[in-house]
Design an enzyme around this catalytic site. Sequence first.
Site, PDB file in Angstrom:
ATOM      1  N   GLY A  30       0.807  -1.214   0.000  1.00 15.41           N
ATOM      2  CA  GLY A  30       0.000   0.000   0.000  1.00 15.41           C
ATOM      3  C   GLY A  30       0.836   1.258   0.000  1.00 15.41           C
ATOM      4  N   ALA A  31       0.200   2.384   0.395  1.00 17.24           N
ATOM      5  CA  ALA A  31       0.825   3.707   0.276  1.00 17.24           C
ATOM      6  C   ALA A  31       1.345   3.870  -1.149  1.00 17.24           C
ATOM      7  CB  ALA A  31       1.939   3.889   1.304  1.00 17.24           C
ATOM      8  N   LEU A  32       0.456   3.644  -2.105  1.00 15.08           N
ATOM      9  CA  LEU A  32       0.827   3.530  -3.507  1.00 15.08           C
ATOM     10  C   LEU A  32       1.266   4.873  -4.097  1.00 15.08           C
ATOM     11  CD1 LEU A  32      -2.091   1.203  -4.702  1.00 15.08           C
ATOM     12  CD2 LEU A  32       0.163   0.553  -3.807  1.00 15.08           C
TER      13      LEU A  32
ATOM     14  N   HIS B 294       4.412   2.228  -8.129  1.00 15.87           N
ATOM     15  CA  HIS B 294       3.446   1.128  -8.153  1.00 15.87           C
ATOM     16  C   HIS B 294       2.597   1.187  -9.422  1.00 15.87           C
ATOM     17  CE1 HIS B 294       4.111   1.505  -3.687  1.00 15.87           C
ATOM     18  NE2 HIS B 294       4.197   0.194  -3.812  1.00 15.87           N
TER      19      HIS B 294
ATOM     20  N   GLY C 124       9.043  -4.500  -8.645  1.00 19.22           N
ATOM     21  CA  GLY C 124       9.847  -3.342  -9.012  1.00 19.22           C
ATOM     22  C   GLY C 124      11.328  -3.596  -8.786  1.00 19.22           C
TER      23      GLY C 124
ATOM     24  N   LYS D 156      13.381  -1.575  -7.669  1.00 18.21           N
ATOM     25  CA  LYS D 156      13.915  -0.872  -6.493  1.00 18.21           C
ATOM     26  C   LYS D 156      14.276  -1.822  -5.366  1.00 18.21           C
ATOM     27  CE  LYS D 156      11.615   1.614  -3.474  1.00 18.21           C
ATOM     28  NZ  LYS D 156      12.279   1.232  -2.197  1.00 18.21           N
ATOM     29  N   ASP D 157      13.493  -2.883  -5.199  1.00 17.76           N
ATOM     30  CA  ASP D 157      13.797  -3.878  -4.171  1.00 17.76           C
ATOM     31  C   ASP D 157      14.587  -5.022  -4.819  1.00 17.76           C
ATOM     32  OD1 ASP D 157      12.380  -2.691  -1.882  1.00 17.76           O
ATOM     33  OD2 ASP D 157      10.608  -3.027  -3.111  1.00 17.76           O
TER      34      ASP D 157
ATOM     35  N   VAL E 243      11.089   3.877 -10.822  1.00 19.47           N
ATOM     36  CA  VAL E 243      10.559   5.195 -11.176  1.00 19.47           C
ATOM     37  C   VAL E 243      11.170   6.208 -10.209  1.00 19.47           C
ATOM     38  CG1 VAL E 243       8.500   6.626 -11.405  1.00 19.47           C
ATOM     39  CG2 VAL E 243       8.428   4.203 -12.068  1.00 19.47           C
TER      40      VAL E 243
ATOM     41  N   ARG F 273       8.102   5.362   1.737  1.00 17.56           N
ATOM     42  CA  ARG F 273       8.767   5.978   2.892  1.00 17.56           C
ATOM     43  C   ARG F 273       9.181   7.425   2.636  1.00 17.56           C
ATOM     44  NH1 ARG F 273      10.222   2.093   6.648  1.00 17.56           N
ATOM     45  NH2 ARG F 273       9.998  -0.072   5.944  1.00 17.56           N
TER      46      ARG F 273
END
Length: 288
Positions: free
Chosen positions: A32-34, A38, A153, A155-156, A182, A193
Amino acid sequence: MKTPKICKTRAELKAAIAQANPGSLGFVPTMGALHAGHASLFSAAREENELVVISIFVNELQFNDATDYARYPRQLEADAQLAGAAGVDIIFAPEASEVYHAGLPLIQLNSGTMGELYEGASRPGHFDGMLAVVSKLLHLADPRQGEYRAYFGQKDAQQVVLIRRMVADLDYPVQLRLVPIVRSEKGLALSSRNALLSEEEKEAALVLHRAIKLIADRAARHEPLDVEDAIGMFQMEPLVELDYFVVVDPNTLQELAFNCQDTPFTGEGLILVAATVGKVRLIDNQPI
């Protein structure tokens, strides 16, 4: 903009997938916290699949800090709007008791030696908890017929390496798709975050991308990488505390010998960096 169907239980999710009877399903697990990062995953899934399913679940097992878990953003209504705009059909947003219906699992996947490196060293147990929930979610979203793809993604990056290995080792019937990072206009990798950073901290956090670019540019020119120069950049940012900056093999995560300190860089590598900015831990990476 479509309005995604929100499923709170396993039974609702299974029924919604069965009703759609898709020839192909794209699945994106999230906490979440899209944000736009995302959305790029959802759009990639939309391009390849008849049905797009995402999950929104803040997984307690991935946090080794109770305060970090408690303050992680939870905003289902706003998330549903972003997901709908990106073409998502179904959102699986369960409570913890629905995911871990028998309580927190006594039997878990072990991320092995690759899960003990870098993020695993700084956050013991993180990757075991990540694999536990991704394993469950991949099963729960499985359409049982047609093509099945899952999107993650870049990023991870360490997480993706471990998921790839889990899927290969345990023969999961799913195709994995990797979507590029992105970034903001200034180069900061988008992350849920980032919302916890002040404007001053966001500026300081740009050192992660500057340091990565320095080494990536050297790699592109086949020069010695000399990562100590990149590490030195963090010492000039008082709001940033570096955890690690390394160049590793993209398949094994083993650090490349001396990070090509004295010899020209050839072949492939993966730059990994993690740092705490203010009180917020950020990660970034780039394949080279």
